[in-house]
Write a protein that holds these residues in place. Structure first.
Motif, PDB file in Angstrom:
ATOM      1  N   GLU A  38      12.406  26.653 -32.142  1.00  0.00           N
ATOM      2  CA  GLU A  38      12.631  25.232 -31.894  1.00  0.00           C
ATOM      3  C   GLU A  38      12.087  24.375 -33.036  1.00  0.00           C
ATOM      4  O   GLU A  38      12.684  23.355 -33.391  1.00  0.00           O
ATOM      5  CB  GLU A  38      12.009  24.825 -30.561  1.00  0.00           C
ATOM      6  CG  GLU A  38      12.767  25.372 -29.363  1.00  0.00           C
ATOM      7  CD  GLU A  38      12.113  25.067 -28.032  1.00  0.00           C
ATOM      8  OE1 GLU A  38      10.899  24.790 -28.010  1.00  0.00           O
ATOM      9  OE2 GLU A  38      12.816  25.113 -27.014  1.00  0.00           O
ATOM     10  N   LEU A  41      14.642  24.539 -35.800  1.00  0.00           N
ATOM     11  CA  LEU A  41      15.777  23.660 -35.502  1.00  0.00           C
ATOM     12  C   LEU A  41      15.408  22.209 -35.759  1.00  0.00           C
ATOM     13  O   LEU A  41      16.188  21.458 -36.362  1.00  0.00           O
ATOM     14  CB  LEU A  41      16.229  23.848 -34.053  1.00  0.00           C
ATOM     15  CG  LEU A  41      17.329  22.917 -33.559  1.00  0.00           C
ATOM     16  CD1 LEU A  41      18.591  23.058 -34.402  1.00  0.00           C
ATOM     17  CD2 LEU A  41      17.625  23.161 -32.089  1.00  0.00           C
ATOM     18  N   GLN A  45      17.117  19.581 -38.426  1.00  0.00           N
ATOM     19  CA  GLN A  45      17.665  18.292 -38.009  1.00  0.00           C
ATOM     20  C   GLN A  45      16.988  17.143 -38.747  1.00  0.00           C
ATOM     21  O   GLN A  45      17.639  16.159 -39.086  1.00  0.00           O
ATOM     22  CB  GLN A  45      17.524  18.125 -36.498  1.00  0.00           C
ATOM     23  CG  GLN A  45      18.414  19.057 -35.714  1.00  0.00           C
ATOM     24  CD  GLN A  45      18.125  19.043 -34.231  1.00  0.00           C
ATOM     25  OE1 GLN A  45      17.016  18.723 -33.799  1.00  0.00           O
ATOM     26  NE2 GLN A  45      19.116  19.412 -33.435  1.00  0.00           N
ATOM     27  N   ILE A  61      21.570  24.235 -39.467  1.00  0.00           N
ATOM     28  CA  ILE A  61      21.415  23.764 -38.085  1.00  0.00           C
ATOM     29  C   ILE A  61      22.068  24.738 -37.109  1.00  0.00           C
ATOM     30  O   ILE A  61      21.487  25.077 -36.074  1.00  0.00           O
ATOM     31  CB  ILE A  61      21.993  22.343 -37.930  1.00  0.00           C
ATOM     32  CG1 ILE A  61      21.125  21.339 -38.685  1.00  0.00           C
ATOM     33  CG2 ILE A  61      22.123  21.953 -36.461  1.00  0.00           C
ATOM     34  CD1 ILE A  61      21.706  19.949 -38.765  1.00  0.00           C
ATOM     35  N   ALA A  64      19.912  27.789 -36.790  1.00  0.00           N
ATOM     36  CA  ALA A  64      18.701  27.485 -36.025  1.00  0.00           C
ATOM     37  C   ALA A  64      19.016  27.369 -34.533  1.00  0.00           C
ATOM     38  O   ALA A  64      18.235  27.817 -33.696  1.00  0.00           O
ATOM     39  CB  ALA A  64      18.065  26.205 -36.551  1.00  0.00           C
ATOM     40  N   ARG A  65      20.150  26.772 -34.194  1.00  0.00           N
ATOM     41  CA  ARG A  65      20.544  26.678 -32.782  1.00  0.00           C
ATOM     42  C   ARG A  65      20.774  28.055 -32.184  1.00  0.00           C
ATOM     43  O   ARG A  65      20.367  28.325 -31.048  1.00  0.00           O
ATOM     44  CB  ARG A  65      21.816  25.841 -32.636  1.00  0.00           C
ATOM     45  CG  ARG A  65      21.579  24.373 -32.747  1.00  0.00           C
ATOM     46  CD  ARG A  65      22.841  23.577 -32.493  1.00  0.00           C
ATOM     47  NE  ARG A  65      22.561  22.164 -32.610  1.00  0.00           N
ATOM     48  CZ  ARG A  65      23.442  21.274 -33.026  1.00  0.00           C
ATOM     49  NH1 ARG A  65      24.665  21.655 -33.357  1.00  0.00           N
ATOM     50  NH2 ARG A  65      23.108  20.007 -33.109  1.00  0.00           N
ATOM     51  N   VAL A  68      17.441  29.621 -31.493  1.00  0.00           N
ATOM     52  CA  VAL A  68      16.816  29.072 -30.287  1.00  0.00           C
ATOM     53  C   VAL A  68      17.445  29.693 -29.045  1.00  0.00           C
ATOM     54  O   VAL A  68      16.738  30.105 -28.115  1.00  0.00           O
ATOM     55  CB  VAL A  68      16.933  27.529 -30.250  1.00  0.00           C
ATOM     56  CG1 VAL A  68      16.578  26.978 -28.884  1.00  0.00           C
ATOM     57  CG2 VAL A  68      16.051  26.906 -31.312  1.00  0.00           C
TER      58      VAL A  68
END
Length: 87
Positions: A38, A41, A45, A61, A64-65, A68
């Protein structure tokens, strides 16, 4: 001149130095992969706040999502295993 004194004891007393218990530290260790994902991410962002995201930012991004989501899935599966299959 009148002296004004508190009629009640202080509402917030000084808290003693309380260290986290072993169980709390273990829970943090179990959730650490999700926490780090998180943070990654959020970092991705934040990078795009002051500019239009380019292709590399978009990939960062998206990656990273996915990380997560994978960490959440792994944590959920781990909780389901420890709870005897009831999730």
């Amino acid at each position: 001149m009148k002296n004004i004194a508190a009629l009640q004891t202080a509402v917030t007393a000084a808290l003693p130095d309380v260290e986290p218990s072993a169980a709390e530290l273990d829970a943090i260790d179990v959730e650490m992969p999700l926490i780090l994902a998180e943070v990654e991410l959020l970092d991705a962002q934040i990078i795009t706040l002051d500019r239009v995201p380019n292709e590399l930012d978009t990939r960062r991004i998206r990656r990273a999502r996915r990380k997560v989501l994978a960490a959440r899935r792994a944590l959920g599966n781990q909780h389901a295993r420890t709870a005897g299959g009831a999730a």
